[in-house]
Structure formats: C-alpha cells, structure tokens
Design an enzyme around this catalytic site. Structure first.
Site, PDB file in Angstrom:
ATOM      1  N   GLU A 129      59.258 -72.772 -25.974  1.00  0.00           N
ATOM      2  CA  GLU A 129      60.217 -73.708 -25.285  1.00  0.00           C
ATOM      3  C   GLU A 129      61.515 -73.275 -25.899  1.00  0.00           C
ATOM      4  OE1 GLU A 129      56.625 -74.702 -24.586  1.00  0.00           O
ATOM      5  OE2 GLU A 129      57.219 -75.919 -26.204  1.00  0.00           O
ATOM      6  N   GLU A 188      49.829 -65.954 -26.284  1.00  0.00           N
ATOM      7  CA  GLU A 188      49.361 -66.103 -25.113  1.00  0.00           C
ATOM      8  C   GLU A 188      49.387 -65.184 -24.004  1.00  0.00           C
ATOM      9  OE1 GLU A 188      51.095 -70.025 -24.427  1.00  0.00           O
ATOM     10  OE2 GLU A 188      49.716 -71.117 -25.782  1.00  0.00           O
ATOM     11  N   GLU A 268      46.547 -73.943 -31.376  1.00  0.00           N
ATOM     12  CA  GLU A 268      47.604 -75.190 -30.789  1.00  0.00           C
ATOM     13  C   GLU A 268      46.937 -76.513 -30.359  1.00  0.00           C
ATOM     14  OE1 GLU A 268      50.357 -73.738 -27.772  1.00  0.00           O
ATOM     15  OE2 GLU A 268      51.323 -72.269 -29.408  1.00  0.00           O
TER      16      GLU A 268
END
Ligand SMILES: *[C@@H]1O[C@H](CO)[C@@H](O)[C@H](O)[C@H]1NC(C)=O
Ligand SMILES: *[C@@H]1O[C@H](CO)[C@@H](O)[C@H](O)[C@H]1NC(C)=O
Ligand SMILES: *[C@@H]1O[C@H](CO)[C@@H](O)[C@H](O)[C@H]1NC(C)=O
Ligand SMILES: *[C@@H]1O[C@H](CO)[C@@H](O)[C@H](O)[C@H]1NC(C)=O
Ligand SMILES: *[C@@H]1O[C@H](CO)[C@@H](O)[C@H](O)[C@H]1NC(C)=O
Ligand SMILES: *[C@@H]1O[C@H](CO)[C@@H](O)[C@H](O)[C@H]1NC(C)=O
Length: 655
Positions: A129, A188, A268
């Site tokens: 983010e 990821e 996570e």
C-alpha cells in the site's frame, strides 16, 4: 495427507533437539538454516520457530522506532518483518538517502539491541500500500518498461539498487553477527501477470552474489496453488500468507504442495486490513485474530503478523488499488498497536495467545504516548495556486502543444499546473472532457480564476465549462498515489492523454512543475493584499491557508502527539513547520483526523501550519479554523462508494 505432515512438525521438535547435542560440541558459530528433515528452522543448531510482527520504518518517525519495537518485544514476539521501499531511498537515479527517518541501518541496530530478529523484504517490489509498490516512479522514464520482469532497463536499475542496498544489509545477517535471519525475494510474485521465471532467477542469483550462499532466501505468495505457480522458485523457500478466518490446514497444505518439507510459514497473517478513501474503515475483531493465531501456533508453524503496527503514509507515500482507489494517509490497519503506537485490546489478546507457546518478557509494557488537544487554530487565506504559479515553479513553466505527464516534467509527487486558453467562446455550458480517462488522478479546473469543476480518474471524465474565447483555463492535477498492486503499476501521472473541449483537442499548454513542499518550508507563500474576499461557494479554486499556534506554557511534557481535523473543509494537503503530514479528505472519509507526531512541534516559537485546500474551506462564514484533538477518528465514512472491494486471496479457487 498434507494435514498430517503439518502436524508432524510438532512431533519432530524432539528429534531436532537431539540432533543439537552433536552439533554443539563443535562450538558452532552463529547459523540460521532450514532443516528439511525435521520441518523446522534451525538457529545455532537448535530448532527455532519465529513469532514475528510487521513494522514499516518508513511509516514511523525515527524518534518513535525504539518505543514501537520495545512494545513488539514485550508482546512476546521474537522477530520483526520489514520492507525496504526502494523509492524511499533512491528518489532520483543514483541519488540515495539513508539518513534521518530513512536510516535503515539504525533501525536494524535498534531491533537487534532490543532483542528482535529481523525478516527483511528488500523487494525490489514490495506492494505494501506504498506508492507504486515501492518502485521508483523514475523507472517510468522509459515509457514502455515492463516492471517486475526481465526487461533489460528494469533489471539494470534493480542491479544498481541492489548493488547499493544488499552490501549494507550483509553485516546485519545473522551469521555475520546481526539480526537478519531470512531475506525475501520479490513479493507475492505469483499474483503478477508476468510470471517471468528468468526474472526471479536473476533476483535469486543477485541476492546470492551479494549476501552469500548461506542466507535463507524465501518467497511469499497467496495460499493457493494458482499463486504459488508463478511465485515459487527452486532455491527460494516458498511461504504463504493468509488471514484470520482462513482454513489454516488447507492454507498450509498449499505451502506443502510447493515445499513438501521444511518449516510451515505464514508470512502475512492479517491482523486488520487496509482502507481506501470513500470506503468503510476496515475492522477485524480481536477474537477472530486470536483464534486463528492460536491454530497457527498450535501447528508449530512460524508466523508474521501483518501489521503489528501500521503507522502513517506521511507526505505523498500512499498507494492505490485498481479501479483507481487510493489509500488514505493513516495506515492504522486496525493493527494491535494503533497508528500512533498505542496499546489496544488486540495487542493484549495476541500477547495472551503468544504466552501459551512462548515466554513473555517480564516487566512493564511501555505505555501509550499521551495526546494533547491544542484546540482550534484560526487560518487565514493566502494566494491561490494559480496566483502563486510563478513563485511555486522553480524551474519555470514549459510550453507544449499537448499536455506533459509528471515524468515528462521530471516531477514525481505532488501537483502540476496546466494552463491554456479557451480557443472559442463557450457561452453555453460546453463539455471539457478526458475521453481516454487520462486525468491521473484528480483535476481542479478553473476558468479566469473561478472554479468550474473537478475531473477524476475512473469517476468523472467530463464537466461543463463556460467562458469567452481567450479565457485562462487552469487545471491543477493532483497525483493521489500510484497503483501498488496488479498489472496497472505503470501508473503515469498528470494529464496522460489529451483533453477535449467539445470535439476539439485542446492545444498550446503551459505546464508548471510545482515545488510546493520547498515553497512551504521556505515560507514563500504570502497573503495577497489585492485579494478580494472570495464569494461563498461550494467549490473554490485550490488555495493556500496559513495559521500558527503556540504550545501552552506551564504544562509539563509538552509538546505531545496530537491529531488534526478539518471541520467543514473539503480535501487537501497539510504541513506543520514544513513537515508534510499528508492528505485530508473528511468530506469523503473514512479518515477524519491526521496523526501529528510531537517531534515536529516546538515550544521555542509559534508552530506554523500551511494548508492547501482544493475544494472549499469554511472561511467565508468566519469559522476558518482547523482543530487539534486528542482522539483519532478513522471510521467516519461520509461518502460511501463501495464495500471493501478487494480481499487479497479470497479467490481461493485459483488453486
Ligand atoms: C533524506 O531523508 C531525510 C528523512 O526524510 C530528510 O530529512 C533529508 O532531507 C533527506 N536528504 C536529502 C538530501 O534529501
Ligand atoms: C479445512 O480444510 C480441510 C481440508 O483441507 C477440511 O478437512 C476441514 O474440514 C476444514 N476445516 C474447516 C473448519 O472448515
Ligand atoms: C453539460 O450541459 C449539458 C447542457 O446543459 C447537459 O445536458 C449535460 O448533462 C451537462 N453535463 C455535465 C457533465 O454536467
Ligand atoms: C494529443 O493529440 C495529438 C493530436 O491529435 C496527438 O498527436 C498526441 O499524440 C495526443 N497526445 C496524447 C498524449 O494522447
Ligand atoms: C513560524 O513563522 C514565524 C514567522 O515567520 C517564525 O518567527 C517562527 O520561527 C516560525 N516557527 C517555526 C517553528 O519555524
Ligand atoms: C468508530 O470507532 C469508535 C472507536 O472504536 C467507535 O466507538 C464508533 O462506534 C465507530 N463508529 C462507526 C461509525 O463505526
């Protein structure tokens, strides 16, 4: 079958312990490795399991690093997990910044001094983010660059950056006496369209060449075979991520598919979730977090709680999702430590679960920092951006037939001003349009100094304007943060395609690069004596406001942290003593208050606040104030557009 394997790792802890005895007779050096036979990590030969929490130093002022780390240690964590945002450290090619709030090595040293190991995730891409997922926007100087792939120019920049960064990390590796036990490669990657194994292989070799053969390198992907397909690579230990409520055994079964042996790792485990402007504030209950955490720990798995403390997107650092949805300034994340580092019920719930598996350090938990409500501050109107354009444009305006983007203007954050003239009379409302949806991201349009409307990416591509031929059209374009996830991370900013008036393409622009942060720091903005009081309006042109306030005398321990709110204001950016606190948008929500850390305040002189308001300030009715309070409000969505749109990895059936 996979479930059995997962449980067997608990049983084999004993075997690991036996093997240790022989190992110790060697008076072994510091080692950290994966034991594939016994499905565990080994630290100095002993079986080891980490219970870690994520903290992003780039979202916390340096003066508070120690406090936050200590609170993490006192929760029973034995490790932290952290990203390194490339764009935070290399703002321009080959210009590095590792000082002050960006002093990565100091942060690593503090973690070690406190007794925390470190799981580091140096990217190059981090998602998080964070603007463009941590990739520097100057990579877009090559317009057709394929980010996160073996694109030669991309790899060239990555090689240079890692050639700088990884040697700085090397002395902090566990085997070299430091706290870093494992290093993540990419992030990821299996969720990205490119699926370029040559790229992952290149990174793997690059990391090895700088950090050595011994260090444990790993990858993290969603807990589904579809993610692991392109995210995992031989030689990099594959781990997964998933949140509370997931089926823990089937999530780890996905990891077992990629790694039949070795420790179970959730890299996570989501303690909360991210926000977007205009959506409901995400809240995840402590009870469900505690329950899932307990299941994970009961399996003997390693876990990292993402986030343990979220912190703040100061300045312009927030990212965005697609369709375009920027994240707010607060990255509170509903994490166990609040944005301001305060202890929450979730903190104690997590600590209680950890205490079932591991000894919690003795002694008091550092208290939450006190907050002070400094009260209302009267603001006065300064120049509009249009009036101050020449003063704000240090490099001078650039003429161009068609609009130039941020990268073409060599500016990467903040705002650009585009100026042209109406080519024809628009006596009746005429459509000013961005037919290709090329306003990135929000454009404040005025004609002859009068606000005429707002164009917004993916939301509003046409407004009507009126005016005589030759009228001055000013368009201030706000970069609201680059997309940080998915295939649209090549996020060019500014007017990235032509604007039309009716059917005609607008031409002959003057584009101003605006050094607003520098101008604010240097106090260059001023009141304009010639200004008439603006008539009351629901929409004004972007305008600066200033105010000052003193810290009260006679109260011990001031300045303290505080929160600022903007009752009746629209949307804008705020600085205190030149420090860019971030964006406010109370008319949109859910975030209403901005966190103000005490260290930017002073008792030695009045504190100076500058506000750049884009839409409308409550200054024609006399109540022209902003207000400091002692309580955060992050959940007051006023304009609600959609429910939390994207739940990462909820599409479990990619597997
Ligand atoms: C480096 O970053 C620090 C912390 O953000 C900042 O105070 C400093 O001005 C930066 N240095 C340069 C040369 O930009
Ligand atoms: C979790 O998934 C497994 C299959 O992987 C299934 O056997 C089990 O019933 C599931 N547990 C719950 C609580 O749904
Ligand atoms: C622009 O004005 C026309 C004519 O008055 C009207 O039909 C149209 O809806 C307006 N468009 C917008 C975006 O306001
Ligand atoms: C704008 O329009 C002109 C003329 O049609 C064209 O040459 C130019 O490529 C366009 N620019 C962009 C960014 O689309
Ligand atoms: C705020 O501005 C005033 C007037 O320019 C100046 O005297 C004062 O030192 C400034 N305060 C800070 C903290 O810089
Ligand atoms: C916002 O959060 C506060 C504090 O947790 C809570 O008391 C309040 O009910 C919440 N409001 C909304 C609208 O969810």
């Amino acid at each position: 079958m996979r479930l059995n394997m997962a449980f067997s790792s608990v049983g084999t802890a004993l075997l690991c312990a036996l093997a240790l005895t022989t190992h110790l007779t060697w008076a072994s050096p510091r080692t950290f490795s994966i034991d594939y036979q016994n499905d565990c990590f080994r630290k100095d030969g002993e079986p080891f399991r980490y219970i870690s929490g994520s903290i992003h130093y780039s979202r916390i002022p340096r003066v508070y690093w120690k406090d936050r780390l200590l609170k993490m240690y006192m929760a029973g964590l034995n490790a932290i997990q952290m990203y390194v945002p490339w764009n935070y450290h290399e703002p321009a090619p080959s210009h590095y910044n590792f000082s002050g709030d960006r002093d990565l090595q100091h942060f690593l040293q503090l973690a070690q001094d406190i007794g925390l190991l470190v799981i580091i995730r140096p990217g190059p891409y981090i998602c998080a983010e964070w603007d463009m997922g941590g990739l520097p926007a100057w990579l877009l100087n090559k317009k057709d660059i394929v980010l996160r792939s073996s694109d030669a120019d991309y790899l060239d920049a990555v090689d240079k950056w890692m050639g700088k960064l990884l040697p700085m990390l090397k002395p902090f590796l566990y085997q070299n006496g430091g706290p870093i036990i494992t290093v993540q490669v990419e992030n990821e990657y299996g969720s990205y369209f490119a699926c370029d194994f040559n790229y992952l292989r290149h990174l793997s070799q690059l990391f090895r060449s700088h950090l050595g053969q011994e260090v444990v390198l790993f990858t993290t992907d969603g807990a589904g075979l579809g993610y692991l397909r392109c995210g995992a690579l031989q030689g990099l230990y594959a781990t997964v991520d998933f949140g509370p409520g997931a089926n823990v055994s089937s999530a780890f079964a996905a990891q077992r598919h990629a790694e039949p042996h070795g420790p179970l790792v959730n890299s996570e485990f989501y303690t909360g979730w991210l926000d977007h402007w205009g959506e409901r504030h995400a809240v995840v209950s402590s009870a469900i977090v505690a329950k899932s955490l307990n299941e994970i720990l009961a399996l003997g798995a390693n876990v990292n709680l993402y986030m343990f403390i979220g912190g703040t997107n100061f300045g312009y650092w927030n990212g965005a999702n697609s369709p375009y949805a920027p994240q707010p300034t607060s990255y509170d994340y509903d994490a166990p430590l609040s944005e301001a580092g305060d202890l929450t019920d979730k903190y104690f719930a997590i600590r209680d679960v950890i205490s079932l598996y591991s000894k919690i350090p003795e002694g008091p938990v550092p208290p939450s920092t006190p907050k002070y409500a400094y009260g209302a501050v009267k603001m006065k109107r300064l120049q509009t951006v249009s009036e101050a354009a020449d003063l704000l444009s240090f490099s001078g305006p650039v003429k161009s037939a068609f609009p130039l983007s941020f990268s073409e203007m060599n500016q990467y954050f903040g705002f650009l001003l585009y100026r042209t003239k109406l080519p024809v009379d628009c006596t009746t409302p005429s459509p000013l349009s961005s037919p290709l949806n090329g306003v990135h991201d929000r454009a404040y349009v005025s004609v002859n100094g009068v606000a005429s409307g707002i164009l917004e990416r993916d939301k509003s591509i046409t407004i009507n304007i009126t005016g005589k031929a030759g009228s001055l059209v000013d368009i201030l374009v706000e970069n609201m943060g680059r997309v940080n996830y998915g295939k649209n991370i090549n996020d060019f900013k500014g007017l990235v395609s032509n604007l039309t008036l009716g059917s005609e393409v607008l031409r002959d622009w003057v584009v101003y690069s605006l050094a607003i942060d520098e101008a604010v720091s240097k106090g260059l903005l001023h009141e304009d004596a010639s200004l008439e009081a603006a008539p009351p309006s629901h929409l004004s042109t972007p305008t600066f406001y200033a105010g000052s306030f003193s810290i009260p005398d006679g109260i011990p321990d001031l300045p303290q942290d505080t929160y600022i709110q903007f009752p009746g204001w629209g949307k804008g950016q705020v600085w205190i003593n030149g420090f860019n606190l971030g964006r406010y948008w109370p008319s949109k929500g859910p975030q209403v208050t901005l966190y103000v850390p005490a260290h930017i305040l002073t008792t030695a002189a009045p504190n100076n606040m500058t506000v750049l308001e884009f839409e409308s300030a409550p200054c024609t009715e006399g109540a022209c104030t902003v207000e400091f309070t002692d309580t955060p409000i992050l959940n007051a969505t006023i304009t609600h557009t959609a429910a939390n749109r994207r739940r990462l990895f909820s599409k479990e059936d990619l597997s």
